[in-house]
Write a protein that holds these residues in place. Structure first.
Motif, PDB file in Angstrom:
ATOM      1  N   GLY A 189       0.589  -0.962  -0.209  1.00  0.00           N
ATOM      2  CA  GLY A 189       0.153   0.259  -0.259  1.00  0.00           C
ATOM      3  C   GLY A 189       1.327   1.562  -0.276  1.00  0.00           C
ATOM      4  O   GLY A 189      -0.053   2.829  -0.195  1.00  0.00           O
ATOM      5  N   GLY A 190       1.871   0.743  -0.276  1.00  0.00           N
ATOM      6  CA  GLY A 190       3.097   2.330   0.413  1.00  0.00           C
ATOM      7  C   GLY A 190       3.097   3.165  -1.147  1.00  0.00           C
ATOM      8  O   GLY A 190       2.361   2.712  -2.578  1.00  0.00           O
ATOM      9  N   GLY A 191       3.411   4.520  -1.295  1.00  0.00           N
ATOM     10  CA  GLY A 191       4.068   4.916  -3.146  1.00  0.00           C
ATOM     11  C   GLY A 191       4.098   6.405  -2.317  1.00  0.00           C
ATOM     12  O   GLY A 191       4.694   6.713  -1.169  1.00  0.00           O
ATOM     13  N   SER A 211      -3.195  11.002   1.018  1.00  0.00           N
ATOM     14  CA  SER A 211      -3.389  10.291   2.306  1.00  0.00           C
ATOM     15  C   SER A 211      -2.766   9.139   1.229  1.00  0.00           C
ATOM     16  O   SER A 211      -3.014   8.395   0.197  1.00  0.00           O
ATOM     17  CB  SER A 211      -5.188   9.668   1.891  1.00  0.00           C
ATOM     18  N   LEU A 212      -2.765   7.856   2.134  1.00  0.00           N
ATOM     19  CA  LEU A 212      -2.747   6.539   2.309  1.00  0.00           C
ATOM     20  C   LEU A 212      -2.977   5.403   3.394  1.00  0.00           C
ATOM     21  O   LEU A 212      -2.751   5.374   4.268  1.00  0.00           O
ATOM     22  CB  LEU A 212      -0.920   6.311   1.644  1.00  0.00           C
ATOM     23  N   THR A 215      -0.355  11.036  16.094  1.00  0.00           N
ATOM     24  CA  THR A 215      -1.770  11.274  16.761  1.00  0.00           C
ATOM     25  C   THR A 215      -2.332  12.199  16.027  1.00  0.00           C
ATOM     26  O   THR A 215      -2.070  13.470  15.482  1.00  0.00           O
ATOM     27  CB  THR A 215      -1.553  11.549  17.639  1.00  0.00           C
ATOM     28  N   GLY A 216      -3.721  11.598  15.848  1.00  0.00           N
ATOM     29  CA  GLY A 216      -4.740  12.389  14.677  1.00  0.00           C
ATOM     30  C   GLY A 216      -4.167  12.588  14.023  1.00  0.00           C
ATOM     31  O   GLY A 216      -5.335  12.879  13.567  1.00  0.00           O
ATOM     32  N   ARG A 217      -3.414  11.668  13.324  1.00  0.00           N
ATOM     33  CA  ARG A 217      -3.273  11.954  11.023  1.00  0.00           C
ATOM     34  C   ARG A 217      -3.139  10.170  10.760  1.00  0.00           C
ATOM     35  O   ARG A 217      -3.863  10.098  10.050  1.00  0.00           O
ATOM     36  CB  ARG A 217      -2.748  12.473  10.720  1.00  0.00           C
ATOM     37  N   PHE A 218      -3.263   9.691  12.119  1.00  0.00           N
ATOM     38  CA  PHE A 218      -2.561   8.075  11.578  1.00  0.00           C
ATOM     39  C   PHE A 218      -3.473   7.317  12.029  1.00  0.00           C
ATOM     40  O   PHE A 218      -3.969   7.972  13.176  1.00  0.00           O
ATOM     41  CB  PHE A 218      -1.638   7.097  11.907  1.00  0.00           C
ATOM     42  N   LEU A 238      -3.376   0.260   8.513  1.00  0.00           N
ATOM     43  CA  LEU A 238      -2.889   1.836   9.033  1.00  0.00           C
ATOM     44  C   LEU A 238      -3.358   3.019   8.161  1.00  0.00           C
ATOM     45  O   LEU A 238      -2.784   3.120   7.328  1.00  0.00           O
ATOM     46  CB  LEU A 238      -1.518   1.647   8.988  1.00  0.00           C
ATOM     47  N   GLN A 239      -4.417   3.511   8.055  1.00  0.00           N
ATOM     48  CA  GLN A 239      -4.854   4.577   6.806  1.00  0.00           C
ATOM     49  C   GLN A 239      -3.569   6.065   7.513  1.00  0.00           C
ATOM     50  O   GLN A 239      -3.835   6.544   8.858  1.00  0.00           O
ATOM     51  CB  GLN A 239      -6.313   4.606   7.225  1.00  0.00           C
ATOM     52  N   MET A 240      -3.382   6.702   7.171  1.00  0.00           N
ATOM     53  CA  MET A 240      -2.641   7.565   7.155  1.00  0.00           C
ATOM     54  C   MET A 240      -2.925   8.456   6.268  1.00  0.00           C
ATOM     55  O   MET A 240      -3.184   9.060   5.400  1.00  0.00           O
ATOM     56  CB  MET A 240      -0.730   7.860   6.268  1.00  0.00           C
TER      57      MET A 240
END
Length: 112
Positions: free
Chosen positions: A8-10, A17-18, A63-66, A79-81
């Motif tokens: 899922g990287g890139g 977002s990734l 924290t707050g982003r992932f 892992l939603q980033m």
């Protein structure tokens, strides 16, 4: 032994977002799983962890982003980033605190 495969990287622009996925070859239902990252020339650091019951912890920097989550029926950890920053650039790995053999990881690159 359980094998871990991250994907899922890139390459994304800052603010993008990734979603990363980690598929385990065996059951991880009883394990606390985590995502870790290693930037060039730096040590591998914990990003987020999730217990078998779904309790989560995050590094202050994400924290707050992932958001970490898991699907025990599929032996998958996500892992939603969001709001990615250039300093998030690293190879991302999943593991059970180092108890399992490390996978190949997935590269996340964030351009400014």
């Amino acid at each position: 032994q359980v094998q871990l495969v991250e994907s899922g990287g890139g390459l994304v622009q800052a603010g993008g977002s990734l979603t990363l996925s980690c598929v385990a070859s065996g059951s991880i239902i009883r394990r606390t799983m985590g995502w870790y990252r290693q930037a060039p020339g730096k040590q591998r650091d914990m990003v987020a962890t999730i217990t078998s019951g779904g309790n989560t912890k995050y590094a202050d920097s994400v924290t707050g982003r992932f958001t970490i989550s898991r699907d025990n029926s599929k032996n998958v950890v996500y892992l939603q980033m969001n709001s990615l920053k250039p300093e998030d650039t690293a190879v991302y790995y999943c593991n059970a605190g180092g108890e399992l053999k490390w996978g190949q990881g997935t590269q996340v690159s964030v351009s400014s």
